[in-house]
Design a protein around this motif. Structure first.
Motif, PDB file in Angstrom:
ATOM      1  N   LYS A  47      40.182 -42.961 -63.740  1.00 32.91           N
ATOM      2  CA  LYS A  47      39.394 -42.272 -64.762  1.00 32.91           C
ATOM      3  C   LYS A  47      38.087 -41.728 -64.197  1.00 32.91           C
ATOM      4  O   LYS A  47      37.624 -40.652 -64.601  1.00 32.91           O
ATOM      5  N   GLY A  48      37.486 -42.481 -63.267  1.00 36.57           N
ATOM      6  CA  GLY A  48      36.264 -41.981 -62.643  1.00 36.57           C
ATOM      7  C   GLY A  48      36.505 -40.721 -61.831  1.00 36.57           C
ATOM      8  O   GLY A  48      35.692 -39.779 -61.858  1.00 36.57           O
ATOM      9  N   LEU A  49      37.648 -40.650 -61.140  1.00 30.55           N
ATOM     10  CA  LEU A  49      37.992 -39.437 -60.387  1.00 30.55           C
ATOM     11  C   LEU A  49      38.249 -38.262 -61.332  1.00 30.55           C
ATOM     12  O   LEU A  49      37.851 -37.123 -61.053  1.00 30.55           O
ATOM     13  N   GLN A  50      38.878 -38.526 -62.443  1.00 30.89           N
ATOM     14  CA  GLN A  50      39.138 -37.450 -63.416  1.00 30.89           C
ATOM     15  C   GLN A  50      37.845 -36.916 -64.022  1.00 30.89           C
ATOM     16  O   GLN A  50      37.700 -35.705 -64.222  1.00 30.89           O
ATOM     17  N   ARG A  51      36.902 -37.807 -64.321  1.00 31.00           N
ATOM     18  CA  ARG A  51      35.612 -37.358 -64.876  1.00 31.00           C
ATOM     19  C   ARG A  51      34.818 -36.571 -63.833  1.00 31.00           C
ATOM     20  O   ARG A  51      34.169 -35.579 -64.169  1.00 31.00           O
ATOM     21  N   THR A  52      34.872 -36.990 -62.597  1.00 33.11           N
ATOM     22  CA  THR A  52      34.078 -36.323 -61.558  1.00 33.11           C
ATOM     23  C   THR A  52      34.655 -34.957 -61.219  1.00 33.11           C
ATOM     24  O   THR A  52      33.925 -33.961 -61.153  1.00 33.11           O
ATOM     25  N   LEU A  53      35.968 -34.884 -61.013  1.00 30.64           N
ATOM     26  CA  LEU A  53      36.604 -33.608 -60.664  1.00 30.64           C
ATOM     27  C   LEU A  53      36.919 -32.756 -61.889  1.00 30.64           C
ATOM     28  O   LEU A  53      37.282 -31.585 -61.738  1.00 30.64           O
ATOM     29  N   GLN A  54      36.845 -33.350 -63.087  1.00 29.37           N
ATOM     30  CA  GLN A  54      37.071 -32.647 -64.359  1.00 29.37           C
ATOM     31  C   GLN A  54      38.441 -31.980 -64.390  1.00 29.37           C
ATOM     32  O   GLN A  54      38.590 -30.814 -64.785  1.00 29.37           O
ATOM     33  N   ALA A  55      39.444 -32.730 -63.945  1.00 27.03           N
ATOM     34  CA  ALA A  55      40.818 -32.245 -63.935  1.00 27.03           C
ATOM     35  C   ALA A  55      41.745 -33.433 -63.714  1.00 27.03           C
ATOM     36  O   ALA A  55      41.290 -34.564 -63.462  1.00 27.03           O
ATOM     37  N   GLU A  56      43.042 -33.172 -63.816  1.00 31.38           N
ATOM     38  CA  GLU A  56      44.033 -34.204 -63.538  1.00 31.38           C
ATOM     39  C   GLU A  56      44.081 -34.475 -62.037  1.00 31.38           C
ATOM     40  O   GLU A  56      43.974 -33.547 -61.222  1.00 31.38           O
ATOM     41  N   VAL A  57      44.235 -35.740 -61.676  1.00 32.12           N
ATOM     42  CA  VAL A  57      44.240 -36.136 -60.263  1.00 32.12           C
ATOM     43  C   VAL A  57      45.520 -36.917 -59.965  1.00 32.12           C
ATOM     44  O   VAL A  57      46.161 -37.493 -60.868  1.00 32.12           O
ATOM     45  N   LYS A  58      45.860 -36.930 -58.687  1.00 35.30           N
ATOM     46  CA  LYS A  58      46.994 -37.710 -58.192  1.00 35.30           C
ATOM     47  C   LYS A  58      46.476 -38.591 -57.058  1.00 35.30           C
ATOM     48  O   LYS A  58      46.403 -38.144 -55.907  1.00 35.30           O
ATOM     49  N   PRO A  59      46.105 -39.860 -57.337  1.00 37.00           N
ATOM     50  CA  PRO A  59      45.573 -40.724 -56.274  1.00 37.00           C
ATOM     51  C   PRO A  59      46.665 -41.094 -55.272  1.00 37.00           C
ATOM     52  O   PRO A  59      47.781 -41.445 -55.642  1.00 37.00           O
ATOM     53  N   MET A  60      46.326 -41.023 -53.983  1.00 38.77           N
ATOM     54  CA  MET A  60      47.245 -41.312 -52.890  1.00 38.77           C
ATOM     55  C   MET A  60      46.546 -42.212 -51.885  1.00 38.77           C
ATOM     56  O   MET A  60      45.316 -42.186 -51.765  1.00 38.77           O
ATOM     57  N   ILE A  61      47.363 -42.993 -51.150  1.00 38.63           N
ATOM     58  CA  ILE A  61      46.830 -43.905 -50.140  1.00 38.63           C
ATOM     59  C   ILE A  61      47.804 -43.949 -48.970  1.00 38.63           C
ATOM     60  O   ILE A  61      49.027 -43.837 -49.152  1.00 38.63           O
ATOM     61  N   THR A  62      47.269 -44.086 -47.774  1.00 34.79           N
ATOM     62  CA  THR A  62      48.103 -44.144 -46.570  1.00 34.79           C
ATOM     63  C   THR A  62      48.500 -45.597 -46.275  1.00 34.79           C
ATOM     64  O   THR A  62      47.907 -46.551 -46.785  1.00 34.79           O
ATOM     65  N   GLN A  63      49.524 -45.722 -45.425  1.00 36.46           N
ATOM     66  CA  GLN A  63      50.010 -47.049 -45.065  1.00 36.46           C
ATOM     67  C   GLN A  63      48.973 -47.833 -44.274  1.00 36.46           C
ATOM     68  O   GLN A  63      48.850 -49.060 -44.428  1.00 36.46           O
ATOM     69  N   CYS A  64      48.199 -47.165 -43.441  1.00 35.52           N
ATOM     70  CA  CYS A  64      47.166 -47.851 -42.657  1.00 35.52           C
ATOM     71  C   CYS A  64      46.061 -48.409 -43.548  1.00 35.52           C
ATOM     72  O   CYS A  64      45.527 -49.502 -43.290  1.00 35.52           O
ATOM     73  N   LEU A  80      46.436 -53.146 -57.112  1.00 35.91           N
ATOM     74  CA  LEU A  80      45.899 -51.846 -57.531  1.00 35.91           C
ATOM     75  C   LEU A  80      46.295 -50.744 -56.542  1.00 35.91           C
ATOM     76  O   LEU A  80      46.658 -49.635 -56.954  1.00 35.91           O
ATOM     77  N   ALA A  81      46.259 -51.033 -55.245  1.00 31.21           N
ATOM     78  CA  ALA A  81      46.612 -50.025 -54.239  1.00 31.21           C
ATOM     79  C   ALA A  81      48.091 -49.682 -54.291  1.00 31.21           C
ATOM     80  O   ALA A  81      48.486 -48.542 -53.987  1.00 31.21           O
ATOM     81  N   LYS A  82      48.928 -50.649 -54.688  1.00 35.53           N
ATOM     82  CA  LYS A  82      50.372 -50.379 -54.765  1.00 35.53           C
ATOM     83  C   LYS A  82      50.719 -49.423 -55.901  1.00 35.53           C
ATOM     84  O   LYS A  82      51.790 -48.813 -55.887  1.00 35.53           O
ATOM     85  N   THR A  83      49.835 -49.291 -56.907  1.00 31.13           N
ATOM     86  CA  THR A  83      50.108 -48.357 -58.015  1.00 31.13           C
ATOM     87  C   THR A  83      49.912 -46.903 -57.601  1.00 31.13           C
ATOM     88  O   THR A  83      50.393 -46.000 -58.298  1.00 31.13           O
ATOM     89  N   PHE A  84      49.209 -46.662 -56.497  1.00 26.22           N
ATOM     90  CA  PHE A  84      48.966 -45.293 -56.054  1.00 26.22           C
ATOM     91  C   PHE A  84      50.174 -44.776 -55.265  1.00 26.22           C
ATOM     92  O   PHE A  84      50.973 -45.565 -54.724  1.00 26.22           O
ATOM     93  N   GLU A  85      50.244 -43.461 -55.198  1.00 24.28           N
ATOM     94  CA  GLU A  85      51.344 -42.837 -54.451  1.00 24.28           C
ATOM     95  C   GLU A  85      51.126 -43.032 -52.945  1.00 24.28           C
ATOM     96  O   GLU A  85      50.006 -42.909 -52.449  1.00 24.28           O
ATOM     97  N   ARG A  86      52.220 -43.323 -52.244  1.00 18.18           N
ATOM     98  CA  ARG A  86      52.145 -43.571 -50.803  1.00 18.18           C
ATOM     99  C   ARG A  86      52.193 -42.257 -50.037  1.00 18.18           C
ATOM    100  O   ARG A  86      53.064 -41.422 -50.264  1.00 18.18           O
ATOM    101  N   ARG A  87      51.248 -42.101 -49.138  1.00 19.12           N
ATOM    102  CA  ARG A  87      51.196 -40.911 -48.282  1.00 19.12           C
ATOM    103  C   ARG A  87      51.611 -41.306 -46.877  1.00 19.12           C
ATOM    104  O   ARG A  87      51.007 -42.177 -46.259  1.00 19.12           O
TER     105      ARG A  87
END
Length: 281
Positions: A47-64, A80-87
């Motif tokens: 939600k903080g990313l959506q408020r800052t960028l003022q748009a829909e976001v897709k959070p992603m995280i790398t395996q490292c 929490l990190a497992k809920t994000f999309e894996r890059r």
């Protein structure tokens, strides 16, 4: 978020949208530190990313980065990190690289942010290295407030260059100033039939033009009359109808065209007749 700050963030994202082709939903790469810090502060990262960028976001995280969270042994942050999309970063989990090298290899593809990622990181070293790559928006947490960094120098230079290219493109290109116009292509250097034709003025439509009337000679007209018996019948019928409607045709007086010598003779005879008549009296 305050109105003034939201307005400046909106302007920044418009620059990324027009000059760097960013599209919604924005792909946000998060590192291990921002995930752990937001979880400790009970801050909703998405939600903080959506408020800052003022748009829909897709959070992603790398395996490292996930492997770095595993090292902290914080199970809530791992969940929490497992809920994000894996890059995929193409780094094996057993030989995981530090988040700095991993994010730099993913974001900077030949010195360009090819996949248009937004980076959310608490590591100052990561942000300093990614500022050199043009077109990378960066977000971080300042106490309990999420902040977006202003445009970096590399991003600002590239955006100005692109704006100049838009301004001086085509007819206003300074590289073509003072040069003569290109010559017309001759018939020998004409393009191949498969190539595209150049648009331009065309001639009149031949179907819409009037055809020229042919002046027939009298011999040709006679031949046409002989060849077409229908025309003779029509002409005879028209003459018959004209005689019936008009009745008796009016006779016109025929004028005799006399020559000048004959007229002088007649005048001389008339004068001689007048003189003889006077002598008799």
């Amino acid at each position: 978020m305050r109105q003034k700050r939201a307005k400046s963030y909106r302007k920044q994202m418009l620059v990324y949208h027009h000059n760097f082709k960013f599209r919604e939903p924005y792909q946000v790469l998060v590192d291990d530190k921002i995930v752990c810090d937001t979880h400790k502060a009970s801050f909703d990262l998405v939600k903080g990313l959506q408020r800052t960028l003022q748009a829909e976001v897709k959070p992603m995280i790398t395996q490292c980065c996930i492997q770095a969270i595993y090292d902290t042994k914080d199970q809530d942050a791992i969940d929490l990190a497992k809920t994000f999309e894996r890059r995929r970063c193409n780094h094996p989990p057993k030989e995981a690289k530090p988040p700095l090298e991993c994010l730099e290899s993913v974001v900077s593809v030949n010195g360009v942010n090819k996949h248009r990622y937004v980076v959310a990181s608490q590591d100052l070293e990561i942000r300093n290295t990614l500022r050199k790559v043009p077109g990378v928006p960066m977000v971080f947490m300042n106490r309990s407030v999420m902040v977006m960094e202003p445009l970096s120098r590399s991003s600002e230079k590239l955006s100005r260059y692109q704006e100049k290219q838009k301004l001086f493109k085509g007819l206003n290109d300074p590289s073509l100033a003072g040069k003569p116009a290109p010559e017309k292509v001759s018939e020998e250097n004409a393009p191949a039939p498969g190539s595209k034709k150049r648009k331009g003025p065309k001639g009149p439509n031949p179907l819409s033009m009037k055809k020229k009337k042919e002046n027939d000679t009298p011999d040709e007209a006679k031949n046409k009359v002989k060849s077409d018996p229908t025309t003779t019948t029509t002409t005879t019928t028209t003459t018959a109808t004209e005689t019936i409607t008009n009745g008796s045709t009016s006779r016109r007086r025929k004028r005799s065209h006399k020559s000048a010598s004959s007229r002088q003779r007649e005048i001389g005879d008339e004068q001689s007749d007048g003189e003889t008549s006077q002598e008799k009296k």
